[in-house]
Design an enzyme around this catalytic site. Sequence first.
Site, mmCIF file in Angstrom:
data_model
loop_
_atom_site.group_PDB
_atom_site.id
_atom_site.type_symbol
_atom_site.label_atom_id
_atom_site.label_comp_id
_atom_site.label_asym_id
_atom_site.label_seq_id
_atom_site.Cartn_x
_atom_site.Cartn_y
_atom_site.Cartn_z
ATOM 1 C CG ASP A 107 -2.033 -1.381 0.641
ATOM 2 O OD1 ASP A 107 -3.057 -1.465 0.093
ATOM 3 O OD2 ASP A 107 -2.674 -1.482 2.191
ATOM 4 C CG HIS B 130 -2.014 -1.718 -6.601
ATOM 5 N ND1 HIS B 130 -1.536 -2.572 -7.942
ATOM 6 C CD2 HIS B 130 -1.278 -2.595 -5.814
ATOM 7 C CE1 HIS B 130 -0.361 -3.509 -7.807
ATOM 8 N NE2 HIS B 130 -0.540 -3.369 -6.387
HETATM 9 P P1 GDP Z 1 -0.920 0.323 -2.984
HETATM 10 O O1 GDP Z 1 -1.435 -0.797 -2.796
HETATM 11 O O2 GDP Z 1 0.824 0.411 -3.244
HETATM 12 O O3 GDP Z 1 -0.869 0.710 -4.988
HETATM 13 O O4 GDP Z 1 -1.221 1.702 -2.938
HETATM 14 P P2 GDP Z 1 -3.190 1.570 -1.948
HETATM 15 O O5 GDP Z 1 -3.944 1.560 -3.396
HETATM 16 O O6 GDP Z 1 -3.540 0.256 -1.201
HETATM 17 O O7 GDP Z 1 -3.106 2.558 -1.325
HETATM 18 C C1 GDP Z 1 -2.404 3.493 -1.520
HETATM 19 C C2 GDP Z 1 -3.598 5.122 -0.909
HETATM 20 O O8 GDP Z 1 -2.875 6.111 -1.227
HETATM 21 C C3 GDP Z 1 -5.357 5.171 -2.187
HETATM 22 O O9 GDP Z 1 -6.109 5.216 -1.902
HETATM 23 C C4 GDP Z 1 -4.331 6.032 -3.553
HETATM 24 O O10 GDP Z 1 -5.467 6.827 -3.906
HETATM 25 C C5 GDP Z 1 -3.591 6.981 -2.002
HETATM 26 N N1 GDP Z 1 -2.529 7.353 -2.352
HETATM 27 C C6 GDP Z 1 -1.382 7.651 -3.690
HETATM 28 N N2 GDP Z 1 -0.704 8.688 -3.579
HETATM 29 C C7 GDP Z 1 -1.404 9.405 -2.743
HETATM 30 C C8 GDP Z 1 -0.494 11.038 -2.027
HETATM 31 O O11 GDP Z 1 0.486 10.601 -2.759
HETATM 32 N N3 GDP Z 1 -1.227 11.695 -1.195
HETATM 33 C C9 GDP Z 1 -2.138 10.863 -1.164
HETATM 34 N N4 GDP Z 1 -3.030 11.887 -0.225
HETATM 35 N N5 GDP Z 1 -3.439 10.052 -1.166
HETATM 36 C C10 GDP Z 1 -2.403 9.287 -1.414
HETATM 37 P P1 IMO Z 2 -0.686 -4.246 -2.087
HETATM 38 O O1 IMO Z 2 -0.858 -4.733 -3.831
HETATM 39 C C1 IMO Z 2 -0.977 -4.273 2.133
HETATM 40 C C2 IMO Z 2 -0.162 -8.607 4.098
HETATM 41 C C3 IMO Z 2 -1.724 -9.143 4.240
HETATM 42 C C4 IMO Z 2 -1.153 -9.920 5.450
HETATM 43 C C5 IMO Z 2 -0.191 -10.791 4.402
HETATM 44 C C6 IMO Z 2 -0.532 -11.925 4.452
HETATM 45 O O2 IMO Z 2 -2.017 -3.414 -2.031
HETATM 46 O O3 IMO Z 2 0.166 -3.457 -1.795
HETATM 47 P P2 IMO Z 2 -1.796 -12.763 2.225
HETATM 48 O O4 IMO Z 2 -3.706 -12.400 1.949
HETATM 49 O O5 IMO Z 2 -1.079 -11.996 0.847
HETATM 50 O O6 IMO Z 2 -1.338 -14.027 2.989
HETATM 51 O O7 IMO Z 2 -1.319 -11.612 3.811
HETATM 52 O O8 IMO Z 2 0.189 -10.099 4.043
HETATM 53 N N1 IMO Z 2 -0.930 -7.784 2.118
HETATM 54 C C7 IMO Z 2 -0.961 -6.749 2.152
HETATM 55 N N2 IMO Z 2 -0.417 -5.358 2.585
HETATM 56 N N3 IMO Z 2 -1.066 -4.416 0.550
HETATM 57 C C8 IMO Z 2 -1.183 -5.541 0.197
HETATM 58 O O9 IMO Z 2 -0.770 -5.524 -1.689
HETATM 59 C C9 IMO Z 2 -1.034 -6.545 0.474
HETATM 60 N N4 IMO Z 2 -0.671 -8.300 0.135
HETATM 61 C C10 IMO Z 2 -0.864 -8.654 1.222
HETATM 62 O O10 IMO Z 2 -2.234 -8.323 4.941
HETATM 63 O O11 IMO Z 2 -0.193 -9.185 6.599
HETATM 64 MG MG MG Z 3 -2.675 -1.792 -1.559
#
Ligand code: GDP
Ligand code: IMO
Ligand code: MG
Length: 433
Positions: free
Chosen positions: A18, A46
């Site tokens: 994340d 994502h």
């Molecule tokens: P990922 O799994 O690495 O793709 O990240 P996620 O999408 O799960 O979580 C990132 C969150 O932060 C999402 O809700 C994005 O829309 C948000 N986000 C990404 N970059 C920024 C930033 O620079 N500032 C803010 N405020 N939100 C961001």
């Molecule tokens: P993105 O791509 C955040 C974490 C789960 C748990 C551990 C194992 O969005 O960054 P799993 O279901 O994979 O066996 O869970 O890994 N986890 C993530 N945490 N972002 C993710 O993906 C994750 N994928 C798995 O929360 O702690």
């Molecule tokens: Mg994510």
Amino acid sequence: MAMKTSPHTAVVGLAWGDEGKGKIVDLLCADYDIVVRYNGGANAGHTVCIGDKKFALHLLPVGVLREGVVGVIGPGVVVDPVALLAELDELAQRGMDVSKRLRISDRAHLVMPYHKIEDRLREGGGAAQKIGTTARGIGPCYADKMLRSPALRVADLLDLQGVETRVRKTVDGKRSIFQARYGDDGDLNFGEIWADMRMAAERLKPMIADCSTYVLDQADAGKRVFFEGANGMLLDVDHGTYPFVTSSHTGPQGIAAGAGVPHNFIGRCIGVTKAYTTRVGEGPFPTELLGEVGDQIREAGHEYGTTTGRPRRCGWLDAFALRAMVRLSGVSEIALAHLDTLSGFEKVGICTQYRLKGRDVPAIPASAADLAHVDTVIELMPGWSGDLSAYTASAELPEPARNYIAKIEAIAGVPVTLVSVGPDREQTIVRSR
Ligand code: GDP
Ligand code: IMO
Ligand code: MG
């Protein structure tokens, strides 16, 4: 003969997932022809924000949101066919039919309903250690992949008759195991599972391909390939905070195997980190802020899981772990996300060192128990205030924010080339490389 530099690029997460990978991939992959997922499955979430539209993708690479970019689900991904179809349908309902631009590796493994049930049952008390998984069946599916005999691959969808007996036996076997181990047979019904597989086979057939050969052929023909890492380096099954990790190789180490390309295929590799650190699920988190400051970061950054909706644990940037993950991944640059979220704090903390029993440790301890007991050396730096989201140049940022970026660069040993100051595509500062 002159050496050619590779035009192919990868984005990986440097922490516990994340980090904001989705946004960075979406931003950069406009100039690429193919985007490849190589690890994990629907545990990923994502997010991409384009104007007033928000997309959260799990199995599909976010790169497919760019018109004309071909999406590839590589051999190292574990594919839940029903979840994938639901994702494709949702996009189609929003006016984006990406199925004609999607290729799914025939070597990828299938996440079956019993994998998701096992994930839930194990976490419900069957496992010695609760991991806090996403309950998407990831661990049980990779476990079957390594066991081999019970596993099913995407290629099996092309010859369902050939695997019917095996699937029936596997369902019966899983039912007995679940009953014996958890006192719950998981309500497994072969008829329902088989009907879903037939439906998935029918619909996914046109998208199934030998994706390694496809990517290599396309690269030979001059096409540019982008790799979209899922999860994060600290969740890597070998190098992360085991056992509180996912079940795949999440960083660049996973690309060659998980996508089916040579080790030297990639030219540019960017690591993403937030300006602070978050984690979902169980496991040690040395810089976690359990009080008001942690809550403040969670609310300011909307830190709730994209896949499960769980509140994310928040803490100061763990730059000690960041440095280790930069070295391990070999990324040559950092994309720093959520700098805007830290606006308004009088002081911003950054962890520069772990200590165990009063001594500096040279690296992240292997033992989860040790990691849970490390003390962190936190440097408090002057904070900044104001809305950073409209800034487009590094020089416009408040001085303390620039100093904070310089500190991260000094510790990580690589430059911060992108600074994200909001969720939208546009809210990004590009710094020179
Ligand atoms: P990922 O799994 O690495 O793709 O990240 P996620 O999408 O799960 O979580 C990132 C969150 O932060 C999402 O809700 C994005 O829309 C948000 N986000 C990404 N970059 C920024 C930033 O620079 N500032 C803010 N405020 N939100 C961001
Ligand atoms: P993105 O791509 C955040 C974490 C789960 C748990 C551990 C194992 O969005 O960054 P799993 O279901 O994979 O066996 O869970 O890994 N986890 C993530 N945490 N972002 C993710 O993906 C994750 N994928 C798995 O929360 O702690
Ligand atoms: Mg994510």
